[in-house]
Design a protein around this motif. Structure first.
Motif, PDB file in Angstrom:
ATOM      1  N   HIS B 329       1.719 -24.058 -15.109  1.00  0.00           N
ATOM      2  CA  HIS B 329       0.829 -25.119 -14.631  1.00  0.00           C
ATOM      3  C   HIS B 329      -0.368 -25.193 -15.568  1.00  0.00           C
ATOM      4  O   HIS B 329      -1.238 -24.331 -15.549  1.00  0.00           O
ATOM      5  CB  HIS B 329       0.388 -24.817 -13.191  1.00  0.00           C
ATOM      6  CG  HIS B 329      -0.407 -25.924 -12.584  1.00  0.00           C
ATOM      7  ND1 HIS B 329      -1.087 -25.803 -11.401  1.00  0.00           N
ATOM      8  CD2 HIS B 329      -0.630 -27.196 -13.006  1.00  0.00           C
ATOM      9  CE1 HIS B 329      -1.694 -26.936 -11.120  1.00  0.00           C
ATOM     10  NE2 HIS B 329      -1.441 -27.786 -12.077  1.00  0.00           N
ATOM     11  N   CYS B 331      -2.943 -27.282 -15.855  1.00  0.00           N
ATOM     12  CA  CYS B 331      -4.283 -27.680 -15.396  1.00  0.00           C
ATOM     13  C   CYS B 331      -5.149 -26.465 -15.051  1.00  0.00           C
ATOM     14  O   CYS B 331      -6.356 -26.468 -15.297  1.00  0.00           O
ATOM     15  CB  CYS B 331      -4.187 -28.589 -14.176  1.00  0.00           C
ATOM     16  SG  CYS B 331      -3.065 -29.986 -14.367  1.00  0.00           S
ATOM     17  N   VAL B 332      -4.545 -25.459 -14.469  1.00  0.00           N
ATOM     18  CA  VAL B 332      -5.323 -24.278 -14.091  1.00  0.00           C
ATOM     19  C   VAL B 332      -5.571 -23.355 -15.284  1.00  0.00           C
ATOM     20  O   VAL B 332      -6.565 -22.625 -15.314  1.00  0.00           O
ATOM     21  CB  VAL B 332      -4.664 -23.514 -12.917  1.00  0.00           C
ATOM     22  CG1 VAL B 332      -4.871 -24.292 -11.618  1.00  0.00           C
ATOM     23  CG2 VAL B 332      -3.181 -23.265 -13.157  1.00  0.00           C
ATOM     24  N   ASN B 335      -8.593 -24.486 -17.258  1.00  0.00           N
ATOM     25  CA  ASN B 335      -9.801 -24.180 -16.497  1.00  0.00           C
ATOM     26  C   ASN B 335     -10.241 -22.722 -16.629  1.00  0.00           C
ATOM     27  O   ASN B 335     -11.300 -22.345 -16.137  1.00  0.00           O
ATOM     28  CB  ASN B 335      -9.567 -24.526 -15.018  1.00  0.00           C
ATOM     29  CG  ASN B 335     -10.813 -24.445 -14.183  1.00  0.00           C
ATOM     30  OD1 ASN B 335     -11.841 -25.010 -14.552  1.00  0.00           O
ATOM     31  ND2 ASN B 335     -10.749 -23.723 -13.077  1.00  0.00           N
ATOM     32  N   MET B 336      -9.455 -21.874 -17.288  1.00  0.00           N
ATOM     33  CA  MET B 336      -9.833 -20.472 -17.451  1.00  0.00           C
ATOM     34  C   MET B 336     -10.698 -20.238 -18.683  1.00  0.00           C
ATOM     35  O   MET B 336     -11.305 -19.178 -18.820  1.00  0.00           O
ATOM     36  CB  MET B 336      -8.590 -19.584 -17.559  1.00  0.00           C
ATOM     37  CG  MET B 336      -7.633 -19.700 -16.381  1.00  0.00           C
ATOM     38  SD  MET B 336      -8.417 -19.408 -14.788  1.00  0.00           S
ATOM     39  CE  MET B 336      -8.527 -17.626 -14.807  1.00  0.00           C
TER      40      MET B 336
END
Lengths: 361, 361
Positions: B329, B331-332, B335-336
């Protein structure tokens, strides 16, 4: 201030979701762990991966910790810049970029690293050369977790000899991260390895064990000289399930708002996998514990939606309610945000930057 | 430069794990989605939650996107500061803090929000008051996903009337996020709602649908005027499984180093849940696809360890090898990190800040 007033004030000042840590609980947790280590006669070397905060690491040091543990060079850089001088990176470090950074750290900071294979050991002298002084190297031993670590005492001894033979490297000892159910096997591995080291004329000055659940096993492996634990500084649902914490020992909660109640039996929280993360925690039901509605189940996540299953709730939250969620796994939740809201009881006392957030290299 | 040389150069300059995005692939993906929307006669309003980058949002705008979609006010603030002027926040926004921020955004930026309940609607006029102009509000409709959204056409019409009756609010239309298998039900919901709106003397100027998988369904619901899709800008294993992307359409890979090979059948990557996240992706085996070793299985994560199961591999990686992982995934994963390494083919072209990373409020 009441808890209701605190929740309203956090929402008003910081918005939700907000990651909130109670420093009173943190101090109690730090004191308890220090006391456990003191009683067992092992040095406490807390793992900062959980809080990633020099401020909290300082509280641990002030309580008696002897050095700190990091998982990544980037974390160590943040801690060294904040003045920490005795840092153990419990990780196989490899490659030109990492050797340069490790070497520069070593110039100013007492560093110790772990290795479980000859390729890693062969690279480390370059860091020592850049650092201009010896680098302490531990042999990581796997006594059943099947993560990193040599699998046999013979390999451990061979790798220790390899380390001791390299310019700039000092063999410092053995690093363990034993599965909680394998204390006897860990003792046997350790004893056989120590005998082999003696035969090789090598001394394991440090024998380092780790893990919050293993704070219950500090007396189970003879010879251990230090313990590394991270999660115990905040605790979470996993630690509650492991019997290592009660609800009152959970220092961190995520304040979230109920933003939708499209049907009587369900609702939506404004915290999803980009806040609470998808870490499930073995054996836990749902993605967190809602203090105000313990019967509610956080059944599923989208990135910014927490799906509430309210079928078991008599008292159901309404749109606009702010609730507090104890996460399944606190270490990954802290890593999602740049700052924690610090409270003591029901008073806001400030903000804590998560200074080493996202330091993955 | 060859791919082998690129991997070495990324590791040398940025260290691993590194999150790398190929802008050539990004441009192809953007062009394909724009073309799909153009052919269907719907406006393309990309969801920036995937990339969180004003630079990439600018590429989408330059390709023909009409406005952007955000999930959180914090994301919209970053995009508005970068000059984007037509922003749809697809989320129930609540509370004094959020109304203040939304109102300040509205002072300079054309804003549209979604609501699925009267409590949210009742709060929004305060944002319009602060903004000094009308706020466009969409009714979020749930046609089977059971997330947010009113569940019936009657509720949708009632909420639209509520919106239209409030000072400072303009009823703008309907927001859908239909399950891929419920196009007929979505059409029926939409038709009944539109009839009810006509009876109430209200017009749904915008009918917004969304989701990358629903790019395959652009012609399945008549009346839709715009589409919001996020993941298609980068793609990932979930989108491959959904039939929306091939391997060549996956723009983002995580470069990781094999740091341990403690046993013949297993190994450790230096990317764990703090890089690749624990998002599993329905029906996917393992935590990512290793391009160099597709038979290898990322079986498990610790925070900074990826556990490799190599039993199915004939050609097994050695310690020090750098591999590229297509995440489950994307998108996550974005974000990291605070920045992406940008490449074109096998050349490094720069770095892209993930400017809206961690904007959870």
């Amino acid at each position: 201030m009441s808890i209701a007033a605190l929740k309203a004030e956090v929402a008003r000042r910081f918005g939700t979701p907000a990651v909130v840590v109670d420093l009173d609980v943190v101090e109690r947790n730090i004191a308890r762990v220090q006391s456990l280590c003191d009683s067992a006669g092992v040095a406490n070397r807390p793992h900062i991966k959980t809080h990633k905060s020099p401020v909290i690491a300082g509280m641990q040091r002030d309580a008696g910790a002897q050095g700190i543990t990091c998982q990544k060079i980037g974390e160590a850089e943040v801690m060294a810049a904040a003045g920490f001088d005795d840092i153990f990176i419990t990780y196989n470090l490899l490659g030109e970029e990492k050797m340069g950074r490790l070497g520069r750290l070593l110039q100013s900071t007492r560093m110790r690293v772990a290795a479980d294979n000859p390729t890693v050991v062969a690279g480390l002298p370059e860091a020592a050369r850049i650092g201009g002084r010896d680098l302490e190297v531990m042999v990581e031993c796997d006594t059943g977790r099947k993560r990193a670590g040599v699998e046999t005492p013979a390999e451990a001894v061979a790798l220790a000899r390899d380390i001791a033979s390299r310019p700039g490297l000092a063999f410092a000892g053995l690093m363990l991260y034993p599965p909680e159910a394998r204390m006897a096997e860990t003792q046997a591995f350790l004893d056989e390895t120590l005998a082999g080291l003696r035969d090789a004329g090598l001394e394991a000055r440090v024998i380092s064990s780790g893990g919050t659940p293993n704070l219950a096993n500090l007396d189970k492996v003879k010879g251990v000289t230090e313990h590394r634990a991270g999660t115990c500084v905040f605790n979470d649902r996993m630690m509650m399930r492991a019997g290592m914490a009660g609800l009152d020992d959970c220092a961190l909660t995520v304040y979230a708002t109920v933003v939708s109640r499209a049907a009587p039996e369900r609702g939506i929280l404004d915290a999803g996998s980009k806040t609470l993360t998808s870490d499930t925690g073995a054996g836990l039901d749902g993605h967190g514990l809602i203090l105000e509605h313990p019967e509610a189940r956080i059944a599923q996540f989208a990135e910014e939606h927490g799906f509430l299953d309210l079928r078991a709730c008599n008292d159901r939250p309404k749109v606009g309610d702010v609730v507090r969620v104890v996460p399944n796994h606190v270490c990954v939740v802290v890593n999602m945000v740049d700052r924690l809201v610090a409270v003591r009881g029901d008073e806001i006392v400030g903000e804590l930057p998560v200074a080493a957030r996202g330091r993955i290299t």
